[in-house]
Design an enzyme around this catalytic site. Structure first.
Site, PDB file in Angstrom:
ATOM      1  N   GLU A  68     -28.895 -29.691 -97.169  1.00 48.31           N
ATOM      2  CA  GLU A  68     -27.674 -29.610 -96.355  1.00 48.31           C
ATOM      3  C   GLU A  68     -27.729 -30.793 -95.414  1.00 48.31           C
ATOM      4  O   GLU A  68     -28.534 -30.810 -94.482  1.00 48.31           O
ATOM      5  CB  GLU A  68     -27.664 -28.310 -95.541  1.00 48.31           C
ATOM      6  CG  GLU A  68     -27.654 -27.044 -96.363  1.00 48.31           C
ATOM      7  CD  GLU A  68     -26.332 -26.826 -97.079  1.00 48.31           C
ATOM      8  OE1 GLU A  68     -25.306 -27.365 -96.633  1.00 48.31           O
ATOM      9  OE2 GLU A  68     -26.349 -26.121 -98.097  1.00 48.31           O
ATOM     10  N   CYS A  70     -22.807 -29.786 -87.840  1.00 48.38           N
ATOM     11  CA  CYS A  70     -22.637 -30.498 -89.109  1.00 48.38           C
ATOM     12  C   CYS A  70     -21.231 -30.324 -89.654  1.00 48.38           C
ATOM     13  O   CYS A  70     -20.762 -31.138 -90.441  1.00 48.38           O
ATOM     14  CB  CYS A  70     -23.656 -29.987 -90.118  1.00 48.38           C
ATOM     15  SG  CYS A  70     -23.606 -28.202 -90.281  1.00 48.38           S
TER      16      CYS A  70
END
Ligand code: NAP
Length: 523
Positions: free
Chosen positions: A261, A300
């Site tokens: 990720e 993020c």
């Protein structure tokens, strides 16, 4: 940096006990630079820690059913909830979080554990999953095939970024533990106090079986060099570190499963129908504002590119600037502060450099890299104010589509129609989430179909969901999180879907009665 005498030493929890590593780094309060703790991992026997988890935690978890593992997650959620205030305080001190940012992290952890506890309950008293229907393999129904999913027998090594010490730990651990794999979690070092305290609490209360959960604080050291073929790595962090992890010889040699990720240039697209008097426009502005300022932009999933029809670009700029003006930046322990500092001195330097880079392609329209923080000691703290930039033409602004500034920074990019906005957004080379704010089904469909192959999630912003929506920046346990390309190519959560990473799919091929007997005996 000298460590104040009240700064504590964070120990790792490995092979069932607390151990102190060498070469410690100092963890500070990013608003005041006061040293809070130190953490080091040099000299720790990480091979033995992994071995202990494989031999002790793995069998203990695999002996339980999904429903029983779900009960463990429920107990974890309840334990965190009972210590919520303490964890929030720590997140404010060590993470530079406002109380609201801290809740986003800590409550997000509890919520995700609870969601997976429910999934475990729903799966019931089974130790493996049946994957799809049985498949007749010949004219006679006796020759039969059936896919099963069984827990892998290694360790789930979970490496997290600094920005979500609670949620990052919990969202990964919930899925692995429910699948039946023991976890070794490594938080980002600079903000590790919250993760450390969570594990301390869980260990004190003996919530999990021995070996089911290990914690490594400090650098990763040689941890990943000891991975075996049954282990998996779930990594969250920068693209560079993700690529390094994926390329490790041990990982390649042992075909270790890796989920990455990484970063993402998330876009929010305002539809041409959403005029400034509409509720959708207001919803859009609120979401952009939240993503610039929440956790000082260190999410993020935060909106980095604000894509707006060219004819309203000036209006969006002025409206956003006005709302940003109302944001008080400072020490989050101080009342009235709406945005805290970024996490570290290095992070501050990166954000400042990133703003300079983006400004070369356009211009800065609100804020600057220096903030005048409220409630922080003079000259101390890693503060940057919210920054808004704009570019004249997205096609002539390469940095906006290639450089993630991990801070309170967004850029307005004008576009002329659905084809152009899709082309501009996909220049980001794969993202975690992008959003479309429109009530126009034709426009939304065209943009969604253009963006879908490049994203893990697309958020459809509409006045109809404004009341109940947490916005695109919130990752929900029942929807997948991850994205292709620069976002790392990974996929986490998504309810049951997330379990697949920690389970081995195996096809049984043989006589149907035998396959059915095996399935019954395994229950
Ligand atoms: P980072 O520097 O890549 O670090 C991430 C984690 O990897 C930390 O725990 C770090 O440990 C560890 N690490 C560093 N080098 C390593 C190595 N060689 N082997 C194994 N582990 C290693 O990233 P960060 O600065 O913490 O996080 C910011 C980035 O994460 C941003 O780019 C952001 O977009 C991304 N992010 C993505 C997601 C997502 O879900 N996609 C979520 C959050 C953040 P130390 O802390 O000890 O160095």
């Amino acid at each position: 940096m000298a460590v104040a005498s009240r700064a504590i030493t964070l120990r790792s929890h490995l092979a069932g006990r607390w151990v102190e590593g060498g070469d410690p780094q100092t963890l500070v309060n990013p608003a005041t630079e006061e040293p809070l703790a130190q953490a080091g991992s040099a000299g720790l026997d990480l091979a033995a820690a992994l071995d202990f988890a494989r031999r002790t935690g793995g069998p203990a978890l695999r002996a339980l059913t999904f429903a029983e593992r779900g009960q463990l997650l429920r107990a974890m959620a309840d334990t965190l909830q009972a210590h919520r205030d303490e964890l929030l305080d720590l997140a404010v001190r060590n993470g530079g979080n406002t109380r609201s940012d801290a809740k986003f992290d800590v409550d997000g952890a509890t919520f995700t554990l609870s969601a997976y506890a429910e999934i475990g309950k729903g799966l019931g008293a089974v130790r493996f999953l049946v994957d799809g229907e049985g498949i007749p393999l010949a004219r006679s129904p006796r020759f039969h095939g059936q896919h099963l999913m069984v827990p892998r027998q290694g360790v789930a090594v979970q490496v997290n970024a600094f920005n979500f010490p609670a949620w990052g730990l919990a969202e990964k651990a919930a899925v692995a533990l429910l699948a039946g794999m023991p976890v070794l979690s490594k938080p980002g070092t600079s903000s590790a106090m919250v993760a450390h305290r969570i594990v301390e609490i869980l260990a004190e209360k003996q919530v999990l079986p021995a070996g089911a959960f290990s914690l490594l604080v400090g650098g990763a050291g040689d941890l990943l060099e000891h991975l075996g073929p049954q282990d998996v790595v779930a990594f969250t962090g920068s693209s560079e570190t993700g690529a390094r992890v994926r390329g490790l010889p041990q990982v390649i040699r042992n075909s270790v499963r890796v989920n990455v990720e990484a970063d993402s240039l998330n876009a929010a697209v305002l539809g041409p129908d959403a005029d400034p008097a509409s509720e959708t426009y207001d919803f859009f502005l609120k979401d952009v504002l939240r993503d610039i300022t929440q956790k000082a932009g260190q999410k993020c999933t935060a909106i980095r590119r604000v894509m707006v029809p060219a004819h309203v670009a000036d209006r969006v700029r002025d409206d956003l600037a006005e709302r940003l003006r109302a944001v008080t930046v400072g020490n989050p322990a101080h009342e009235g502060v709406r945005m805290g500092p970024v996490a570290t001195a290095g992070q501050l330097e990166d954000v400042r450099k990133g703003i300079d880079l983006l400004a070369r392609d356009g211009r800065l329209v609100y804020g600057d890299a220096d903030a005048k923080p409220v409630g922080a000691p003079p000259g101390k703290g890693f503060f940057v104010g919210p920054v808004l930039l704009e570019v004249e033409a997205g096609a002539d602004a390469p940095s906006v589509h290639s450089h993630e500034v991990f801070g309170p920074v967004a850029t307005i990019v004008p576009y002329e129609g659905p084809a152009e906005v899709v082309e501009l957004v996909t220049r980001g080379r794969g993202g975690l989430v992008s959003s479309v704010y429109s009530e126009d089904a034709a426009f939304t469909t065209e943009v969604v179909m253009g963006l879908a192959p490049f994203h893990g999630r697309i958020f459809l912003g509409s006045a109809k969901i404004a009341e109940m929506s947490p916005g695109p920046g919130t990752v929900l346990p029942l929807l997948v999180h991850g994205g292709p390309g620069r976002a790392g190519g990974g996929e986490e959560l998504g309810g049951l879907r997330g379990l697949a990473f920690y389970l081995q799919r195996v096809a049984l091929e043989g006589s149907r009665p035998m396959i059915e007997r095996i399935a019954t005996r395994l229950r």
